[in-house]
Design a protein around this motif. Sequence first.
Motif, PDB file in Angstrom:
ATOM      1  N   ARG A 235     -12.971 -17.779 -18.870  1.00  0.00           N
ATOM      2  CA  ARG A 235     -13.056 -16.520 -18.618  1.00  0.00           C
ATOM      3  C   ARG A 235     -12.117 -16.169 -18.016  1.00  0.00           C
ATOM      4  O   ARG A 235     -11.731 -15.538 -18.413  1.00  0.00           O
ATOM      5  CB  ARG A 235     -14.106 -16.409 -18.749  1.00  0.00           C
ATOM      6  CG  ARG A 235     -14.944 -16.501 -19.445  1.00  0.00           C
ATOM      7  CD  ARG A 235     -16.690 -15.538 -19.876  1.00  0.00           C
ATOM      8  NE  ARG A 235     -17.027 -15.601 -21.196  1.00  0.00           N
ATOM      9  CZ  ARG A 235     -18.473 -16.189 -21.146  1.00  0.00           C
ATOM     10  NH1 ARG A 235     -19.555 -16.091 -20.268  1.00  0.00           N
ATOM     11  NH2 ARG A 235     -19.338 -15.589 -22.479  1.00  0.00           N
ATOM     12  N   LYS A 236     -12.138 -16.474 -16.777  1.00  0.00           N
ATOM     13  CA  LYS A 236     -11.724 -16.866 -15.423  1.00  0.00           C
ATOM     14  C   LYS A 236     -10.108 -16.509 -15.818  1.00  0.00           C
ATOM     15  O   LYS A 236      -9.409 -15.407 -15.797  1.00  0.00           O
ATOM     16  CB  LYS A 236     -12.015 -17.219 -14.902  1.00  0.00           C
ATOM     17  CG  LYS A 236     -11.356 -16.706 -13.341  1.00  0.00           C
ATOM     18  CD  LYS A 236     -10.952 -17.832 -11.850  1.00  0.00           C
ATOM     19  CE  LYS A 236     -12.982 -17.706 -11.234  1.00  0.00           C
ATOM     20  NZ  LYS A 236     -13.212 -17.988 -10.130  1.00  0.00           N
ATOM     21  N   PHE A 307     -25.097 -12.389  -8.468  1.00  0.00           N
ATOM     22  CA  PHE A 307     -23.914 -11.919  -8.067  1.00  0.00           C
ATOM     23  C   PHE A 307     -23.866 -10.693  -7.172  1.00  0.00           C
ATOM     24  O   PHE A 307     -23.086 -10.631  -5.904  1.00  0.00           O
ATOM     25  CB  PHE A 307     -23.109 -11.978  -8.862  1.00  0.00           C
ATOM     26  CG  PHE A 307     -21.473 -11.908  -8.074  1.00  0.00           C
ATOM     27  CD1 PHE A 307     -20.945 -13.326  -7.968  1.00  0.00           C
ATOM     28  CD2 PHE A 307     -20.958 -10.714  -8.170  1.00  0.00           C
ATOM     29  CE1 PHE A 307     -19.513 -12.805  -8.075  1.00  0.00           C
ATOM     30  CE2 PHE A 307     -19.576 -10.749  -7.719  1.00  0.00           C
ATOM     31  CZ  PHE A 307     -18.628 -11.584  -7.572  1.00  0.00           C
ATOM     32  N   TYR A 308     -25.048  -9.963  -7.054  1.00  0.00           N
ATOM     33  CA  TYR A 308     -25.013  -8.747  -6.534  1.00  0.00           C
ATOM     34  C   TYR A 308     -26.720  -8.184  -6.366  1.00  0.00           C
ATOM     35  O   TYR A 308     -26.604  -7.315  -5.459  1.00  0.00           O
ATOM     36  CB  TYR A 308     -24.864  -7.426  -7.994  1.00  0.00           C
ATOM     37  CG  TYR A 308     -23.939  -7.386  -8.577  1.00  0.00           C
ATOM     38  CD1 TYR A 308     -22.414  -7.169  -7.582  1.00  0.00           C
ATOM     39  CD2 TYR A 308     -23.328  -8.140  -9.366  1.00  0.00           C
ATOM     40  CE1 TYR A 308     -21.147  -7.003  -8.351  1.00  0.00           C
ATOM     41  CE2 TYR A 308     -21.685  -7.743 -10.156  1.00  0.00           C
ATOM     42  CZ  TYR A 308     -20.898  -6.973  -9.110  1.00  0.00           C
ATOM     43  OH  TYR A 308     -20.083  -7.749 -10.193  1.00  0.00           O
ATOM     44  N   GLU A 309     -27.051  -9.490  -5.803  1.00  0.00           N
ATOM     45  CA  GLU A 309     -28.555  -9.436  -5.527  1.00  0.00           C
ATOM     46  C   GLU A 309     -28.591  -8.813  -4.299  1.00  0.00           C
ATOM     47  O   GLU A 309     -27.900  -9.578  -3.201  1.00  0.00           O
ATOM     48  CB  GLU A 309     -29.504 -10.417  -6.263  1.00  0.00           C
ATOM     49  CG  GLU A 309     -29.448 -11.747  -5.889  1.00  0.00           C
ATOM     50  CD  GLU A 309     -30.468 -12.656  -6.486  1.00  0.00           C
ATOM     51  OE1 GLU A 309     -31.616 -12.520  -6.787  1.00  0.00           O
ATOM     52  OE2 GLU A 309     -30.132 -13.472  -5.756  1.00  0.00           O
ATOM     53  N   GLY A 310     -29.833  -9.005  -3.101  1.00  0.00           N
ATOM     54  CA  GLY A 310     -29.711  -8.582  -1.942  1.00  0.00           C
ATOM     55  C   GLY A 310     -28.898  -7.849  -1.383  1.00  0.00           C
ATOM     56  O   GLY A 310     -27.794  -7.154  -1.537  1.00  0.00           O
ATOM     57  N   LEU A 311     -29.296  -7.698   0.416  1.00  0.00           N
ATOM     58  CA  LEU A 311     -28.857  -7.422   1.032  1.00  0.00           C
ATOM     59  C   LEU A 311     -27.064  -7.406   1.564  1.00  0.00           C
ATOM     60  O   LEU A 311     -27.495  -8.164   1.665  1.00  0.00           O
ATOM     61  CB  LEU A 311     -29.656  -5.875   2.294  1.00  0.00           C
ATOM     62  CG  LEU A 311     -31.147  -5.907   1.776  1.00  0.00           C
ATOM     63  CD1 LEU A 311     -31.697  -5.206   2.677  1.00  0.00           C
ATOM     64  CD2 LEU A 311     -30.251  -4.728   1.189  1.00  0.00           C
ATOM     65  N   ASP A 312     -26.425  -6.353   1.851  1.00  0.00           N
ATOM     66  CA  ASP A 312     -24.982  -6.690   2.470  1.00  0.00           C
ATOM     67  C   ASP A 312     -24.554  -7.853   1.311  1.00  0.00           C
ATOM     68  O   ASP A 312     -24.065  -9.191   1.854  1.00  0.00           O
ATOM     69  CB  ASP A 312     -24.667  -7.294   3.927  1.00  0.00           C
ATOM     70  CG  ASP A 312     -25.652  -6.041   5.068  1.00  0.00           C
ATOM     71  OD1 ASP A 312     -25.708  -4.981   4.521  1.00  0.00           O
ATOM     72  OD2 ASP A 312     -26.847  -6.293   5.216  1.00  0.00           O
ATOM     73  N   GLY A 315     -20.795  -9.388  -3.300  1.00  0.00           N
ATOM     74  CA  GLY A 315     -19.899  -8.896  -4.462  1.00  0.00           C
ATOM     75  C   GLY A 315     -20.181  -7.503  -4.759  1.00  0.00           C
ATOM     76  O   GLY A 315     -19.714  -6.707  -5.015  1.00  0.00           O
ATOM     77  N   LEU A 316     -21.645  -6.529  -4.143  1.00  0.00           N
ATOM     78  CA  LEU A 316     -21.864  -5.182  -4.005  1.00  0.00           C
ATOM     79  C   LEU A 316     -20.193  -4.526  -2.856  1.00  0.00           C
ATOM     80  O   LEU A 316     -20.170  -2.924  -3.356  1.00  0.00           O
ATOM     81  CB  LEU A 316     -22.562  -4.757  -3.672  1.00  0.00           C
ATOM     82  CG  LEU A 316     -24.054  -5.352  -3.924  1.00  0.00           C
ATOM     83  CD1 LEU A 316     -25.301  -5.345  -2.823  1.00  0.00           C
ATOM     84  CD2 LEU A 316     -24.231  -4.358  -5.493  1.00  0.00           C
ATOM     85  N   ILE A 317     -20.234  -5.316  -1.853  1.00  0.00           N
ATOM     86  CA  ILE A 317     -18.639  -4.785  -1.399  1.00  0.00           C
ATOM     87  C   ILE A 317     -17.106  -4.946  -2.018  1.00  0.00           C
ATOM     88  O   ILE A 317     -16.746  -3.526  -2.162  1.00  0.00           O
ATOM     89  CB  ILE A 317     -18.568  -5.784   0.135  1.00  0.00           C
ATOM     90  CG1 ILE A 317     -19.821  -5.301   1.071  1.00  0.00           C
ATOM     91  CG2 ILE A 317     -17.046  -4.626   1.273  1.00  0.00           C
ATOM     92  CD1 ILE A 317     -19.213  -6.485   2.104  1.00  0.00           C
ATOM     93  N   LEU A 318     -17.251  -5.761  -2.754  1.00  0.00           N
ATOM     94  CA  LEU A 318     -15.518  -5.801  -4.170  1.00  0.00           C
ATOM     95  C   LEU A 318     -16.306  -5.108  -4.546  1.00  0.00           C
ATOM     96  O   LEU A 318     -15.236  -3.899  -5.075  1.00  0.00           O
ATOM     97  CB  LEU A 318     -15.981  -7.141  -4.030  1.00  0.00           C
ATOM     98  CG  LEU A 318     -15.911  -8.296  -3.107  1.00  0.00           C
ATOM     99  CD1 LEU A 318     -15.493  -9.443  -3.995  1.00  0.00           C
ATOM    100  CD2 LEU A 318     -14.196  -8.333  -2.286  1.00  0.00           C
ATOM    101  N   VAL A 349     -16.550 -12.368 -13.377  1.00  0.00           N
ATOM    102  CA  VAL A 349     -15.906 -13.426 -13.996  1.00  0.00           C
ATOM    103  C   VAL A 349     -14.486 -13.483 -13.022  1.00  0.00           C
ATOM    104  O   VAL A 349     -14.981 -15.349 -12.633  1.00  0.00           O
ATOM    105  CB  VAL A 349     -15.464 -13.060 -15.324  1.00  0.00           C
ATOM    106  CG1 VAL A 349     -14.761 -14.121 -15.733  1.00  0.00           C
ATOM    107  CG2 VAL A 349     -16.686 -12.724 -16.477  1.00  0.00           C
ATOM    108  N   MET A 350     -14.148 -12.537 -12.554  1.00  0.00           N
ATOM    109  CA  MET A 350     -12.680 -13.560 -12.189  1.00  0.00           C
ATOM    110  C   MET A 350     -13.569 -13.732 -10.584  1.00  0.00           C
ATOM    111  O   MET A 350     -12.670 -14.150  -9.879  1.00  0.00           O
ATOM    112  CB  MET A 350     -11.672 -11.888 -12.082  1.00  0.00           C
ATOM    113  CG  MET A 350     -11.953 -11.002 -13.584  1.00  0.00           C
ATOM    114  SD  MET A 350     -10.450 -12.377 -13.779  1.00  0.00           S
ATOM    115  CE  MET A 350     -10.249 -11.972 -15.275  1.00  0.00           C
ATOM    116  N   GLU A 351     -14.567 -13.484  -9.935  1.00  0.00           N
ATOM    117  CA  GLU A 351     -14.541 -13.673  -8.492  1.00  0.00           C
ATOM    118  C   GLU A 351     -13.046 -13.234  -7.403  1.00  0.00           C
ATOM    119  O   GLU A 351     -12.991 -13.986  -6.778  1.00  0.00           O
ATOM    120  CB  GLU A 351     -15.281 -14.789  -8.426  1.00  0.00           C
ATOM    121  CG  GLU A 351     -16.671 -15.489  -9.112  1.00  0.00           C
ATOM    122  CD  GLU A 351     -16.723 -16.646  -8.832  1.00  0.00           C
ATOM    123  OE1 GLU A 351     -17.692 -16.431  -8.307  1.00  0.00           O
ATOM    124  OE2 GLU A 351     -15.589 -17.367  -9.375  1.00  0.00           O
TER     125      GLU A 351
END
Length: 567
Positions: A235-236, A307-312, A315-318, A349-351
């Motif tokens: 996919r990437k 990929f998006y869980e948790g604080l700080d 993935g959320l910053i991106l 997918v892209m990371e």
Amino acid sequence: MVNAVSFKRKAHTNGEGGSNHLHERNKRSFSFNVADLRSVTVKCEGWSYLIFCLRDDTTLPAIHFHQGGSQAFLDSLRKSVQLSESPDDENLLLVGTYSKAFSQSFENLLDDTNYGLVQKFKKDPYTTTFGGFSKVTNYFFDAFRPSESECQQRPAEEMADILGELIPGLEINQQEEPGFEVITRIDLGTRPEVQRREPVLLENWAKHQDSEGRLSNVPHLKHLIFKGGLCHAVRKEAWKFLLGYYPWDSTHEDRKTLQKRKTDEYFRMKLQWKSVSEEQEKRNSRLRDYKSLIEKDVNRTDRTNKFYEGLDNPGLILLHDILMTYCMYDFDLGYVQGMSDLLSPILYVMENEVDAFWCFVSFMDQMHENFEEQMQGMKTQLIQLSTLLRLLDLLLLPCSAQDSGYLYFCFRWLLIRFKRELHFQDVLRLWEVMWTGLPCQNFHLLVCCAILDSEKQKIMDRHYGFNEILKHINELSMKLDIEEILIKSEAIYMQIKNCKDLPHSVSEILGLNTVTDSSTLETSEYGVLESPQSSPRPAHRQDQAFSNGHGLLQETSRNRCKVAFIS
């Protein structure tokens, strides 16, 4: 939708002094576009009167309501604009702009806990559907909210009228009109059986590349992806081609050069918003609004995904940075709630920040009109979908309620491409299949048809009314089998394609008049269209072909994309 307010004195009917009175009346009449309205002052001195102030500081003559009715007038005005009480003057109503109203669209898209979903569904499924599931603007929620004493069901015809007001220009007619094609019941024949295949593996993908990295036999490769999707390891790289970020005929060196140039371009745009000082931000309300909405949405987008869980979470910053940079790329559109749903799977997918951004840009080129203030993409798709549903005889409601019902069922599906209906991995599979452009234009509309077709018998057997159907369809979220849906969607396409007496409007929607003869392709039963994803978004003009991702529907000043039906 009301877009202007006018005031005129009553004409005299006694025949005396007609010319003078007419002249006097014209002098004292006025009109204005509500888009130019800044505020409304509400006064009461034995009776109510309203004073309108425009954005150019023009103050218009007061309109007096000696017999009452000022509140009803304001209620009607609220259908066109947002009115909010000034914090400094309780008699002053400030008029919100469409941009601000629309930039707050999709707020709390699936925030069920905050909205008391179950209780609201019991009281009013319509309000809950738009307020909790697919809120397009704050006005949607206000328009559907009943009074405290009103909890009765609303007729589907009334809901169709309201939706027509909320999306100006949307007309789905029940009665025959001259100049429009009439779709009657057509024998489509037997629906063929189709089968899915295994996903394209890394070695299969590599076989389609030459020594310099050019992809060969692209039509066959797209066909394999359509029939089976991609394994995650592919996919990437493959998504960059499917979305038009990489040209199919590019070499390894071409792609390295492109990526270096796109990286420089991305960070130049990112630096623009990063370098805005607090003082500058205070003087830029639109940037502040975009930033606020993005921060709010990022903190609640796919937080159950690792990929998006948790604080700080990085993935959320991106996610935040890419959306902010997109505001610099397309400041006119900026950020509208719901766009984070489209970016999240791509970044997953892209990371990679840069690759994810440019793939997102390509995806937004397809989806752009869904998020514009005029919602032209949604108008076009809803009209097209209604045409297909009628052809397929997916009649779940009495004739008078047919089309209005389907608009509610499918609105969110179309808006963010089933992102909230499917499990995350199934979203990846569906999107890559749709990005092939096969087997026809607007394949995502056939996906809607397939879902409704699967539920039709259950709904008919249980004699569901409109409210129950709405509730039942909404509860399908996260219960859909993507492979079964894709099988049925493809089978519906084959059934329609094989019909000899297909209405012209349906052929236009699915692009069947433009599909290459399948006999010219040894490796695929479908003609292959060049991927529309790689084409730049066309400039808007008076008469244009409106794209909604996978196809075009021509609209001209003579024939406004309306379809009339006979039951």
